[in-house]
Design a protein around this motif. Structure first.
Motif, PDB file in Angstrom:
ATOM      1  N   ARG A 206       9.472  18.449  -2.222  1.00  0.00           N
ATOM      2  CA  ARG A 206       8.779  18.897  -3.434  1.00  0.00           C
ATOM      3  C   ARG A 206       8.998  17.940  -4.588  1.00  0.00           C
ATOM      4  O   ARG A 206       8.115  17.740  -5.425  1.00  0.00           O
ATOM      5  N   SER A 207      10.176  17.346  -4.638  1.00  0.00           N
ATOM      6  CA  SER A 207      10.466  16.385  -5.697  1.00  0.00           C
ATOM      7  C   SER A 207       9.589  15.149  -5.577  1.00  0.00           C
ATOM      8  O   SER A 207       9.123  14.597  -6.584  1.00  0.00           O
ATOM      9  N   VAL A 208       9.355  14.674  -4.351  1.00  0.00           N
ATOM     10  CA  VAL A 208       8.464  13.538  -4.131  1.00  0.00           C
ATOM     11  C   VAL A 208       7.056  13.884  -4.630  1.00  0.00           C
ATOM     12  O   VAL A 208       6.401  13.082  -5.299  1.00  0.00           O
ATOM     13  N   GLN A 209       6.610  15.091  -4.309  1.00  0.00           N
ATOM     14  CA  GLN A 209       5.283  15.536  -4.749  1.00  0.00           C
ATOM     15  C   GLN A 209       5.220  15.613  -6.275  1.00  0.00           C
ATOM     16  O   GLN A 209       4.254  15.153  -6.895  1.00  0.00           O
ATOM     17  N   LYS A 210       6.238  16.198  -6.887  1.00  0.00           N
ATOM     18  CA  LYS A 210       6.250  16.373  -8.338  1.00  0.00           C
ATOM     19  C   LYS A 210       6.274  15.025  -9.065  1.00  0.00           C
ATOM     20  O   LYS A 210       5.581  14.837 -10.070  1.00  0.00           O
ATOM     21  N   ARG A 211       7.049  14.097  -8.532  1.00  0.00           N
ATOM     22  CA  ARG A 211       7.108  12.770  -9.152  1.00  0.00           C
ATOM     23  C   ARG A 211       5.737  12.080  -9.086  1.00  0.00           C
ATOM     24  O   ARG A 211       5.290  11.477 -10.051  1.00  0.00           O
ATOM     25  N   GLY A 212       5.071  12.190  -7.939  1.00  0.00           N
ATOM     26  CA  GLY A 212       3.746  11.591  -7.819  1.00  0.00           C
ATOM     27  C   GLY A 212       2.777  12.162  -8.827  1.00  0.00           C
ATOM     28  O   GLY A 212       1.975  11.433  -9.430  1.00  0.00           O
ATOM     29  N   ALA A 213       2.837  13.483  -9.018  1.00  0.00           N
ATOM     30  CA  ALA A 213       1.927  14.136  -9.969  1.00  0.00           C
ATOM     31  C   ALA A 213       2.286  13.805 -11.411  1.00  0.00           C
ATOM     32  O   ALA A 213       1.413  13.469 -12.213  1.00  0.00           O
ATOM     33  N   ASP A 214       3.568  13.875 -11.732  1.00  0.00           N
ATOM     34  CA  ASP A 214       4.000  13.702 -13.122  1.00  0.00           C
ATOM     35  C   ASP A 214       3.963  12.250 -13.580  1.00  0.00           C
ATOM     36  O   ASP A 214       3.499  11.946 -14.685  1.00  0.00           O
TER      37      ASP A 214
ATOM     38  N   ILE B 127       0.861  -1.186   0.000  1.00  0.00           N
ATOM     39  CA  ILE B 127       0.000   0.000   0.000  1.00  0.00           C
ATOM     40  C   ILE B 127       0.895   1.232   0.000  1.00  0.00           C
ATOM     41  O   ILE B 127       1.702   1.418   0.915  1.00  0.00           O
ATOM     42  N   VAL B 128       0.773   2.058  -1.027  1.00  0.00           N
ATOM     43  CA  VAL B 128       1.498   3.324  -1.080  1.00  0.00           C
ATOM     44  C   VAL B 128       0.462   4.438  -0.998  1.00  0.00           C
ATOM     45  O   VAL B 128      -0.446   4.511  -1.827  1.00  0.00           O
ATOM     46  N   GLU B 129       0.592   5.283   0.011  1.00  0.00           N
ATOM     47  CA  GLU B 129      -0.327   6.405   0.168  1.00  0.00           C
ATOM     48  C   GLU B 129       0.396   7.719  -0.094  1.00  0.00           C
ATOM     49  O   GLU B 129       1.452   7.987   0.466  1.00  0.00           O
ATOM     50  N   TYR B 130      -0.182   8.542  -0.959  1.00  0.00           N
ATOM     51  CA  TYR B 130       0.260   9.918  -1.133  1.00  0.00           C
ATOM     52  C   TYR B 130      -0.690  10.790  -0.318  1.00  0.00           C
ATOM     53  O   TYR B 130      -1.906  10.735  -0.504  1.00  0.00           O
ATOM     54  N   ALA B 131      -0.131  11.578   0.598  1.00  0.00           N
ATOM     55  CA  ALA B 131      -0.952  12.361   1.518  1.00  0.00           C
ATOM     56  C   ALA B 131      -0.393  13.762   1.671  1.00  0.00           C
ATOM     57  O   ALA B 131       0.779  14.037   1.378  1.00  0.00           O
ATOM     58  N   SER B 132      -1.242  14.664   2.138  1.00  0.00           N
ATOM     59  CA  SER B 132      -0.825  16.015   2.492  1.00  0.00           C
ATOM     60  C   SER B 132      -1.117  16.230   3.970  1.00  0.00           C
ATOM     61  O   SER B 132      -2.196  15.875   4.454  1.00  0.00           O
ATOM     62  N   MET B 133      -0.177  16.840   4.687  1.00  0.00           N
ATOM     63  CA  MET B 133      -0.341  17.015   6.123  1.00  0.00           C
ATOM     64  C   MET B 133      -1.497  17.938   6.475  1.00  0.00           C
ATOM     65  O   MET B 133      -2.014  17.894   7.589  1.00  0.00           O
ATOM     66  N   THR B 134      -1.914  18.806   5.552  1.00  0.00           N
ATOM     67  CA  THR B 134      -3.007  19.733   5.838  1.00  0.00           C
ATOM     68  C   THR B 134      -4.342  19.264   5.284  1.00  0.00           C
ATOM     69  O   THR B 134      -5.333  19.990   5.372  1.00  0.00           O
ATOM     70  N   CYS B 135      -4.391  18.059   4.734  1.00  0.00           N
ATOM     71  CA  CYS B 135      -5.620  17.519   4.153  1.00  0.00           C
ATOM     72  C   CYS B 135      -6.489  16.895   5.252  1.00  0.00           C
ATOM     73  O   CYS B 135      -6.067  15.962   5.929  1.00  0.00           O
ATOM     74  N   PRO B 136      -7.717  17.385   5.443  1.00  0.00           N
ATOM     75  CA  PRO B 136      -8.570  16.818   6.496  1.00  0.00           C
ATOM     76  C   PRO B 136      -8.975  15.372   6.236  1.00  0.00           C
ATOM     77  O   PRO B 136      -9.169  14.604   7.170  1.00  0.00           O
TER      78      PRO B 136
ATOM     79  N   LEU C 189       4.308   5.666   3.098  1.00  0.00           N
ATOM     80  CA  LEU C 189       3.705   6.988   3.058  1.00  0.00           C
ATOM     81  C   LEU C 189       4.611   7.928   2.272  1.00  0.00           C
ATOM     82  O   LEU C 189       5.806   8.014   2.539  1.00  0.00           O
ATOM     83  N   ARG C 190       4.028   8.627   1.307  1.00  0.00           N
ATOM     84  CA  ARG C 190       4.798   9.588   0.516  1.00  0.00           C
ATOM     85  C   ARG C 190       4.191  10.980   0.618  1.00  0.00           C
ATOM     86  O   ARG C 190       2.976  11.139   0.649  1.00  0.00           O
ATOM     87  N   GLU C 191       5.089  11.946   0.624  1.00  0.00           N
ATOM     88  CA  GLU C 191       4.697  13.336   0.809  1.00  0.00           C
ATOM     89  C   GLU C 191       4.080  13.922  -0.470  1.00  0.00           C
ATOM     90  O   GLU C 191       4.654  13.835  -1.551  1.00  0.00           O
ATOM     91  N   PHE C 192       2.920  14.536  -0.309  1.00  0.00           N
ATOM     92  CA  PHE C 192       2.272  15.242  -1.417  1.00  0.00           C
ATOM     93  C   PHE C 192       1.678  16.550  -0.874  1.00  0.00           C
ATOM     94  O   PHE C 192       0.466  16.729  -0.817  1.00  0.00           O
ATOM     95  N   PRO C 193       2.541  17.476  -0.460  1.00  0.00           N
ATOM     96  CA  PRO C 193       2.055  18.718   0.154  1.00  0.00           C
ATOM     97  C   PRO C 193       1.428  19.656  -0.873  1.00  0.00           C
ATOM     98  O   PRO C 193       1.925  19.791  -1.987  1.00  0.00           O
ATOM     99  N   PHE C 194       0.343  20.306  -0.471  1.00  0.00           N
ATOM    100  CA  PHE C 194      -0.330  21.263  -1.342  1.00  0.00           C
ATOM    101  C   PHE C 194      -0.017  22.712  -0.967  1.00  0.00           C
ATOM    102  O   PHE C 194      -0.437  23.628  -1.666  1.00  0.00           O
ATOM    103  N   ASP C 195       0.680  22.943   0.121  1.00  0.00           N
ATOM    104  CA  ASP C 195       0.889  24.306   0.599  1.00  0.00           C
ATOM    105  C   ASP C 195       2.103  24.333   1.522  1.00  0.00           C
ATOM    106  O   ASP C 195       2.603  23.277   1.932  1.00  0.00           O
ATOM    107  N   PRO C 196       2.587  25.519   1.871  1.00  0.00           N
ATOM    108  CA  PRO C 196       3.777  25.617   2.730  1.00  0.00           C
ATOM    109  C   PRO C 196       3.600  24.963   4.094  1.00  0.00           C
ATOM    110  O   PRO C 196       4.566  24.415   4.647  1.00  0.00           O
ATOM    111  N   SER C 197       2.412  25.019   4.666  1.00  0.00           N
ATOM    112  CA  SER C 197       2.195  24.392   5.971  1.00  0.00           C
ATOM    113  C   SER C 197       2.412  22.885   5.883  1.00  0.00           C
ATOM    114  O   SER C 197       3.029  22.281   6.763  1.00  0.00           O
ATOM    115  N   ALA C 198       1.886  22.268   4.830  1.00  0.00           N
ATOM    116  CA  ALA C 198       2.066  20.828   4.647  1.00  0.00           C
ATOM    117  C   ALA C 198       3.531  20.492   4.413  1.00  0.00           C
ATOM    118  O   ALA C 198       4.036  19.476   4.904  1.00  0.00           O
TER     119      ALA C 198
END
Length: 248
Positions: free
Chosen positions: A206-214, A95-104, A131-140
């Motif tokens: 940010r690279s982890v996030q970009k790779r997940g998106a791309d 199980i690989v989860e992409y999550a954002s720390m500020t996502c409810p 768990l992989r980082e997918f932050p949407f904002d500076p707080s995340a």
């Protein structure tokens, strides 16, 4: 696309994050239940005593429909940061989860589903979880950086930040709120600021996030890849079990 922030202004930006900034990218897995047709009960026979109602058997959960497929070999290739994993490498289910720390919705999954998922499948060797980082904002971004700086306490820090999400996301001064939480986890003022001004760590997150998106078309959180299938949205343990059990 995430707005580029240098190490000089990441900390200052945390002091004034809009309360609802960028949280719309979180997705919700739940669909509204449709009302069932209800028929009136037949009148009872007054000559016979009423029988006590029998409890209805719980309906078996139905596995959510996958939103696509993905090459798990490609997903599991090393990225900019080492994967943070729980469970055995040879588990039948990954199980690989992409999550954002500020996502409810991510926080809801972490609080209501993950503990039982860990007990039932991860701790028993049936599944491994990444768990992989997918932050949407500076707080995340800051939350994930603090978790990474916690090293072997990565998952406990993630857990605390999700459970305390209402206390640091969308508040007047996110930096101070995060600092108070970080101090409870053993950070000092100096180590806190050193972590959040680590430009390489910020770039790697940010690279982890970009790779997940791309590469894997992640566009909302949480997104799960389970043995090659894609599921979007926070799921219950019953839904997760309905996906995992046939794979064991």
């Amino acid at each position: 696309m995430i707005r580029s922030l240098s190490r000089r202004n990441l900390l200052s930006s945390l002091a004034a994050i809009p309360a609802v900034a960028l949280l719309a990218a979180c997705s919700d897995s739940g669909e509204k239940a449709e009302a069932q047709d209800v028929k009136p009960a037949a009148p009872s026979d007054p000559t016979k005593p009423a029988e006590p109602a029998k409890p209805a058997a719980p309906a078996a959960a139905k596995a959510p429909e996958a939103q696509g497929t993905v090459d798990m070999t490609a997903v599991l290739k090393p990225g900019a940061l080492p994967d943070m994993q729980l469970g055995k490498d040879d588990a039948k289910v990954t199980i690989v989860e992409y999550a954002s720390m500020t996502c409810p919705h991510c926080a809801h999954f972490a609080e209501t589903t993950f503990p039982e998922l860990k007990t039932k499948y991860i701790d028993t060797g049936k599944a491994r979880y990444i768990l992989r980082e997918f932050p949407f904002d500076p707080s995340a971004e800051a939350g994930f950086m603090l978790a990474r700086c916690s090293k072997e306490n990565y998952f406990p820090m993630v857990d605390v930040l999700f459970r305390q999400q209402a206390n640091w996301v969308g508040v007047n001064n996110t930096k101070d709120a995060l600092l108070q939480i970080a101090k409870l986890a053993g950070f000092t003022q100096e180590s806190f600021e050193a972590c959040l001004t680590d430009q390489k760590l910020l770039d790697d997150v940010r690279s982890v996030q970009k790779r997940g998106a791309d590469e894997f078309k992640v566009d909302s959180t949480p997104t799960f890849f389970i043995n090659g299938k894609t599921y979007k949205g926070a799921m219950s343990i019953a839904e997760m079990s309905a996906i995992i059990d046939p794979l064991l």
